[in-house]
Write an enzyme that holds these catalytic residues in place. Structure first.
Site, PDB file in Angstrom:
ATOM      1  N   SER A  15       0.828  -1.207   0.000  1.00 24.48           N
ATOM      2  CA  SER A  15       0.000   0.000   0.000  1.00 24.48           C
ATOM      3  C   SER A  15       0.863   1.259   0.000  1.00 24.48           C
ATOM      4  O   SER A  15       1.930   1.319   0.606  1.00 24.48           O
ATOM      5  CB  SER A  15      -0.878   0.005   1.254  1.00 24.48           C
ATOM      6  OG  SER A  15      -1.417   1.284   1.445  1.00 24.48           O
ATOM      7  N   SER A  17      -0.257   3.957   1.315  1.00 22.19           N
ATOM      8  CA  SER A  17      -0.709   4.786   2.439  1.00 22.19           C
ATOM      9  C   SER A  17       0.399   5.081   3.453  1.00 22.19           C
ATOM     10  O   SER A  17       0.505   6.235   3.902  1.00 22.19           O
ATOM     11  CB  SER A  17      -1.917   4.140   3.122  1.00 22.19           C
ATOM     12  OG  SER A  17      -3.012   4.197   2.230  1.00 22.19           O
ATOM     13  N   THR A  62      -8.347  -1.614   4.212  1.00 26.27           N
ATOM     14  CA  THR A  62      -8.536  -1.739   2.767  1.00 26.27           C
ATOM     15  C   THR A  62      -8.896  -3.169   2.400  1.00 26.27           C
ATOM     16  O   THR A  62      -9.117  -4.013   3.277  1.00 26.27           O
ATOM     17  CB  THR A  62      -7.317  -1.165   1.999  1.00 26.27           C
ATOM     18  OG1 THR A  62      -7.671  -1.080   0.627  1.00 26.27           O
ATOM     19  CG2 THR A  62      -6.064  -1.990   2.173  1.00 26.27           C
ATOM     20  N   LYS A  66     -12.786  -4.325   4.212  1.00 29.82           N
ATOM     21  CA  LYS A  66     -13.611  -3.126   4.417  1.00 29.82           C
ATOM     22  C   LYS A  66     -14.997  -3.445   4.961  1.00 29.82           C
ATOM     23  O   LYS A  66     -15.622  -2.607   5.592  1.00 29.82           O
ATOM     24  CB  LYS A  66     -13.756  -2.349   3.092  1.00 29.82           C
ATOM     25  CG  LYS A  66     -12.500  -1.618   2.691  1.00 29.82           C
ATOM     26  CD  LYS A  66     -12.720  -0.787   1.437  1.00 29.82           C
ATOM     27  CE  LYS A  66     -11.430  -0.125   1.005  1.00 29.82           C
ATOM     28  NZ  LYS A  66     -11.590   0.766  -0.121  1.00 29.82           N
ATOM     29  N   ASP A 102     -13.811   6.973   1.052  1.00 28.89           N
ATOM     30  CA  ASP A 102     -13.637   6.694  -0.384  1.00 28.89           C
ATOM     31  C   ASP A 102     -14.653   7.495  -1.202  1.00 28.89           C
ATOM     32  O   ASP A 102     -14.304   8.106  -2.215  1.00 28.89           O
ATOM     33  CB  ASP A 102     -13.840   5.203  -0.682  1.00 28.89           C
ATOM     34  CG  ASP A 102     -12.709   4.353  -0.146  1.00 28.89           C
ATOM     35  OD1 ASP A 102     -11.570   4.838  -0.081  1.00 28.89           O
ATOM     36  OD2 ASP A 102     -12.966   3.182   0.221  1.00 28.89           O
ATOM     37  N   GLY A 126     -17.707  -3.043 -12.394  1.00 32.94           N
ATOM     38  CA  GLY A 126     -17.315  -3.654 -11.124  1.00 32.94           C
ATOM     39  C   GLY A 126     -18.434  -3.605 -10.104  1.00 32.94           C
ATOM     40  O   GLY A 126     -19.243  -2.667 -10.087  1.00 32.94           O
ATOM     41  N   ALA A 130     -15.431  -1.210  -3.729  1.00 25.24           N
ATOM     42  CA  ALA A 130     -15.047   0.084  -4.316  1.00 25.24           C
ATOM     43  C   ALA A 130     -16.195   0.619  -5.165  1.00 25.24           C
ATOM     44  O   ALA A 130     -16.499   1.817  -5.156  1.00 25.24           O
ATOM     45  CB  ALA A 130     -13.792  -0.089  -5.172  1.00 25.24           C
ATOM     46  N   TYR A 208     -16.982   5.931 -28.987  1.00 22.73           N
ATOM     47  CA  TYR A 208     -18.164   6.717 -28.609  1.00 22.73           C
ATOM     48  C   TYR A 208     -17.655   7.927 -27.834  1.00 22.73           C
ATOM     49  O   TYR A 208     -16.673   7.840 -27.097  1.00 22.73           O
ATOM     50  CB  TYR A 208     -19.123   5.872 -27.727  1.00 22.73           C
ATOM     51  CG  TYR A 208     -20.324   6.661 -27.273  1.00 22.73           C
ATOM     52  CD1 TYR A 208     -21.411   6.830 -28.120  1.00 22.73           C
ATOM     53  CD2 TYR A 208     -20.332   7.291 -26.022  1.00 22.73           C
ATOM     54  CE1 TYR A 208     -22.504   7.594 -27.716  1.00 22.73           C
ATOM     55  CE2 TYR A 208     -21.417   8.048 -25.619  1.00 22.73           C
ATOM     56  CZ  TYR A 208     -22.500   8.196 -26.467  1.00 22.73           C
ATOM     57  OH  TYR A 208     -23.566   8.960 -26.075  1.00 22.73           O
ATOM     58  N   GLY A 239      -6.385   6.461 -10.412  1.00 24.10           N
ATOM     59  CA  GLY A 239      -6.892   6.460  -9.042  1.00 24.10           C
ATOM     60  C   GLY A 239      -6.087   7.262  -8.032  1.00 24.10           C
ATOM     61  O   GLY A 239      -6.452   7.287  -6.853  1.00 24.10           O
TER      62      GLY A 239
END
Ligand code: ATR
Length: 271
Positions: A15, A17, A62, A66, A102, A126, A130, A208, A239
């Site tokens: 991570s 973080s 994380t 979560k 988040d 997804g 998240a 498109y 991200g």
């Protein structure tokens, strides 16, 4: 001196973080240290109780915990209850408070980067944790319609029903039918190495005119969403902005002080 950390499995060691928060703690002269905590799933309850025992001031949580930490907290914010996931814990007066930064972090990104969500049509790939935060942020920011594309139709429909969105199988996605203004990838896949199948599908998507593509992941050498955005002449963002924004929001919860998101971004851009 206060202690903070990130709770995950072995991914805690990968991570960003710890470097990001330690950098900002130093820059803001906040006397604290932030460390990775690699926890096995069977030990999650003990780890969360250990926050009090070890007098840890706060943690981020994380993937993949979560959701599983939620039963062990004393209080959950309204966002956590709506999204169903915690990414920030504050330990105060012998109580553990669960928050989700988040979604609010993504809303900050929309504002900061002038990404107009009000009345837009959004398509989110997804159906995991998240994705739930992304859907919440889109609706809170005034999206007119949100489509969720997943590879498992039951899971996708369940999430879509819960969040008042429309469900689609990824293989049935057709931009010309949906007419999305914004596309957000909230799957864990951003490069062909991670899924050849999804990469092929995205690479072959007919052009498109989408205004904005956001990938919640970052750091891939080849990014299928970035390539798609460039084919479609869309703005692209990875991200890192979202990561920096959720971190700044966590900092505020832990310290009561606002911090400039650019400080977090600066450390991320160094890598
Ligand atoms: P997070 O909490 O970060 O969302 P997650 O819950 O593991 O992490 O969710 C990852 C998402 O990426 C899931 O929706 C997953 O699909 P499944 O729910 O069907 O497993 C999605 N995902 C992972 N690999 C994928 C692939 N090859 N094609 C499409 N979706 C994929």
């Amino acid at each position: 001196m206060k202690v903070f950390g990130i709770i995950s499995d072995e991914r805690a060691f990968r991570s960003k973080s710890p470097v990001m928060h330690n950098y900002v703690f130093k820059k803001t002269a906040f006397e604290a240290v932030y460390v990775p905590f690699c926890v096995q799933e069977v030990h999650i309850e003990k780890a969360i109780n250990g926050i009090k025992a070890l007098q840890i001031h706060g943690v981020n949580v994380t993937v993949p915990y979560k959701q599983s930490v939620m039963p062990y907290l004393d209080s959950l914010s309204d966002e956590v209850l709506a999204i169903g996931a915690v990414n920030t814990i504050l330990s105060k007066d012998n109580k553990l408070y669960g928050y989700n930064t988040d979604a609010s972090g993504l809303m900050d990104v929309f504002q900061r980067d002038h990404i107009e969500i009000k009345n837009c049509v959004a398509l989110v790939f997804g159906t995991g944790g998240a994705s739930r935060a992304v859907l919440y942020a889109l609706f809170k920011s005034g999206a007119k319609a949100v489509y969720i594309a997943g590879r498992n139709i039951q899971k996708t429909k369940k999430l879509a029903d819960e969040m008042s969105a429309h469900a689609l199988l990824i293989n049935d996605v057709n931009f010309r039918d949906i007419k999305p203004d914004i596309i957000i990838n909230a799957t864990s896949v951003s490069s062909p190495d991670e899924s050849n199948e999804l990469a092929d599908f995205i690479d072959n998507m007919p052009v498109y005119n989408v205004s904005q593509v956001i990938d919640i992941n970052y750091g891939r050498q080849v990014n299928i969403w970035k390539n798609m955005a460039s084919r479609m002449n869309s703005q692209f963002m990875d991200g890192r902005s979202m990561l920096a924004s959720q971190a700044a929001r966590s900092y505020y919860i832990w310290t009561g002080n606002q911090v400039d998101v650019d400080l977090y971004m600066a450390r991320l851009l160094e890598n």
